[in-house]
Design an enzyme around this catalytic site. Sequence first.
Site, mmCIF file in Angstrom:
data_model
loop_
_atom_site.group_PDB
_atom_site.id
_atom_site.type_symbol
_atom_site.label_atom_id
_atom_site.label_comp_id
_atom_site.label_asym_id
_atom_site.label_seq_id
_atom_site.Cartn_x
_atom_site.Cartn_y
_atom_site.Cartn_z
ATOM 1 N N TYR A 83 -1.364 -0.606 9.954
ATOM 2 C CA TYR A 83 -1.107 -1.667 8.801
ATOM 3 C C TYR A 83 -0.132 -0.745 8.160
ATOM 4 O O TYR A 83 0.530 -1.378 7.573
ATOM 5 C CB TYR A 83 -2.281 -0.540 7.899
ATOM 6 C CG TYR A 83 -2.995 -0.526 6.932
ATOM 7 C CD1 TYR A 83 -3.852 -2.108 6.666
ATOM 8 C CD2 TYR A 83 -2.680 -0.245 6.191
ATOM 9 C CE1 TYR A 83 -3.713 -2.237 5.284
ATOM 10 C CE2 TYR A 83 -3.215 0.132 4.017
ATOM 11 C CZ TYR A 83 -3.418 -1.484 4.011
ATOM 12 O OH TYR A 83 -3.971 -1.238 2.454
ATOM 13 N N SER A 120 0.625 -1.367 0.316
ATOM 14 C CA SER A 120 -0.148 -0.167 -0.141
ATOM 15 C C SER A 120 1.286 0.971 -0.027
ATOM 16 O O SER A 120 1.959 1.311 0.671
ATOM 17 C CB SER A 120 -0.766 0.172 0.822
ATOM 18 O OG SER A 120 -1.646 1.482 1.329
HETATM 19 P P1 NAP Z 1 -11.277 -6.510 1.073
HETATM 20 O O1 NAP Z 1 -11.915 -5.493 -0.081
HETATM 21 O O2 NAP Z 1 -11.494 -5.878 2.373
HETATM 22 O O3 NAP Z 1 -10.980 -8.032 0.441
HETATM 23 C C1 NAP Z 1 -10.292 -8.341 1.913
HETATM 24 C C2 NAP Z 1 -9.991 -10.164 0.958
HETATM 25 O O4 NAP Z 1 -8.883 -10.590 2.152
HETATM 26 C C3 NAP Z 1 -11.101 -10.825 0.954
HETATM 27 O O5 NAP Z 1 -11.039 -11.399 0.050
HETATM 28 C C4 NAP Z 1 -11.181 -11.417 2.002
HETATM 29 O O6 NAP Z 1 -11.812 -12.676 2.204
HETATM 30 C C5 NAP Z 1 -9.860 -11.125 2.126
HETATM 31 N N1 NAP Z 1 -9.407 -12.255 3.948
HETATM 32 C C6 NAP Z 1 -9.683 -11.218 5.077
HETATM 33 N N2 NAP Z 1 -8.482 -11.902 6.025
HETATM 34 C C7 NAP Z 1 -8.384 -13.296 5.598
HETATM 35 C C8 NAP Z 1 -7.338 -14.210 5.779
HETATM 36 N N3 NAP Z 1 -7.400 -14.372 7.244
HETATM 37 N N4 NAP Z 1 -7.245 -15.527 5.170
HETATM 38 C C9 NAP Z 1 -7.561 -14.837 3.796
HETATM 39 N N5 NAP Z 1 -7.441 -13.595 3.105
HETATM 40 C C10 NAP Z 1 -8.648 -13.118 4.012
HETATM 41 O O7 NAP Z 1 -9.888 -5.747 0.245
HETATM 42 P P2 NAP Z 1 -9.177 -4.801 -0.436
HETATM 43 O O8 NAP Z 1 -9.623 -3.541 -0.317
HETATM 44 O O9 NAP Z 1 -10.068 -5.618 -1.905
HETATM 45 O O10 NAP Z 1 -7.864 -5.008 -0.546
HETATM 46 C C11 NAP Z 1 -6.581 -5.885 -1.304
HETATM 47 C C12 NAP Z 1 -5.423 -5.677 -0.632
HETATM 48 O O11 NAP Z 1 -5.461 -4.664 -0.807
HETATM 49 C C13 NAP Z 1 -4.683 -6.131 1.132
HETATM 50 O O12 NAP Z 1 -3.796 -6.407 1.494
HETATM 51 C C14 NAP Z 1 -5.169 -4.063 1.582
HETATM 52 O O13 NAP Z 1 -4.092 -4.002 2.221
HETATM 53 C C15 NAP Z 1 -4.470 -3.473 -0.168
HETATM 54 N N6 NAP Z 1 -5.159 -2.695 -0.793
HETATM 55 C C16 NAP Z 1 -6.169 -1.976 -0.108
HETATM 56 C C17 NAP Z 1 -6.376 -0.694 -0.598
HETATM 57 C C18 NAP Z 1 -7.509 -0.385 -0.648
HETATM 58 O O14 NAP Z 1 -7.759 1.159 -0.927
HETATM 59 N N7 NAP Z 1 -8.753 -1.033 -0.488
HETATM 60 C C19 NAP Z 1 -5.376 0.392 -0.715
HETATM 61 C C20 NAP Z 1 -3.737 -0.706 -0.269
HETATM 62 C C21 NAP Z 1 -3.891 -1.070 0.174
HETATM 63 P P3 NAP Z 1 -13.253 -13.055 2.790
HETATM 64 O O15 NAP Z 1 -14.597 -12.563 1.910
HETATM 65 O O16 NAP Z 1 -13.482 -14.101 3.570
HETATM 66 O O17 NAP Z 1 -13.683 -12.133 4.301
#
Ligand code: NAP
Length: 250
Positions: A159, A146
């Site tokens: 984080y 991130s």
């Molecule tokens: P999200 O929509 O909240 O989705 C999170 C995903 O991770 C879901 O598929 C969830 O599965 C899975 N997950 C959560 N806990 C888990 C565990 N213990 N074991 C296996 N899977 C697990 O998040 P996102 O925004 O797509 O983020 C994805 C990645 O991008 C993350 O690493 C996040 O830090 C990074 N990121 C996101 C942003 C942003 O703005 N969104 C920015 C920078 C970085 P379930 O559905 O089963 O809970």
Amino acid sequence: MNSTNIFSNQTALITGASRGIGKSIALQLAQTGLEVVVNYSNSQEKAEEVVQTIKGAGGKAYSVQANVSDESEVDRLIKTITSQSGKVDILVNNAGITKDGLLMRMKTEDWQSVIDLNLSGVFLCTRAISRLMLKQKSGRIVNITSVVGLMGNAGQGNYAAAKAGVIGLTKSTAKEFASRGITVNAVAPGFITTDMTKDLDAQNILAAIPLGCFGTPEQVAGAVKFLATDPAAAYITGQVIQVDGGMVMS
Ligand code: NAP
């Protein structure tokens, strides 16, 4: 499926692929003709929907439940994949959570759970899969970090620490695995519209983004797909590609 088949006979594991960015990565990688393993933690129905979408378009996919912050569950995940697919060619360490709070008041369990998944989960999956990739003498690993890991963020000490750790881990593993034909890179999204960001104050954040809008999961997935592509990205390793609308420029 509008498949270009650049990856036929290859398998990709995407952690946390039931929703958000991971789901988009799964859908985009499946379009290239490879088999996709959709990992999830709780959202079985959503993971199955991703699998059915891929299969409905003529692609190959299956889902495996596993909490990737737990070593024994990662072992079970890898055993399931090796018995079903025999190998993993591409690993995308995407699963992540936030448990925000000012450091002074942050509960130890909120510190620990974010480090356990966002950093140790990357270590556990990379260590397990690298044993297969090192034997194959090939592989692509893409870690989702991130911009917060680059610039810090008040209220996200846990984080930011985990995501900065992922960058150090990416560069170290890139150096360790380079001689075996394995590349390791990271993608650093800015603010992307997903469940993770739905409660954030959009106006304040938008002012800090030169391109003036939030990113989409598909835009992050595009960078991941590029880094996984052979030969286009074969000479890129140890890099962090920002997909952030220009938010962080160094
Ligand atoms: P999200 O929509 O909240 O989705 C999170 C995903 O991770 C879901 O598929 C969830 O599965 C899975 N997950 C959560 N806990 C888990 C565990 N213990 N074991 C296996 N899977 C697990 O998040 P996102 O925004 O797509 O983020 C994805 C990645 O991008 C993350 O690493 C996040 O830090 C990074 N990121 C996101 C942003 C942003 O703005 N969104 C920015 C920078 C970085 P379930 O559905 O089963 O809970």
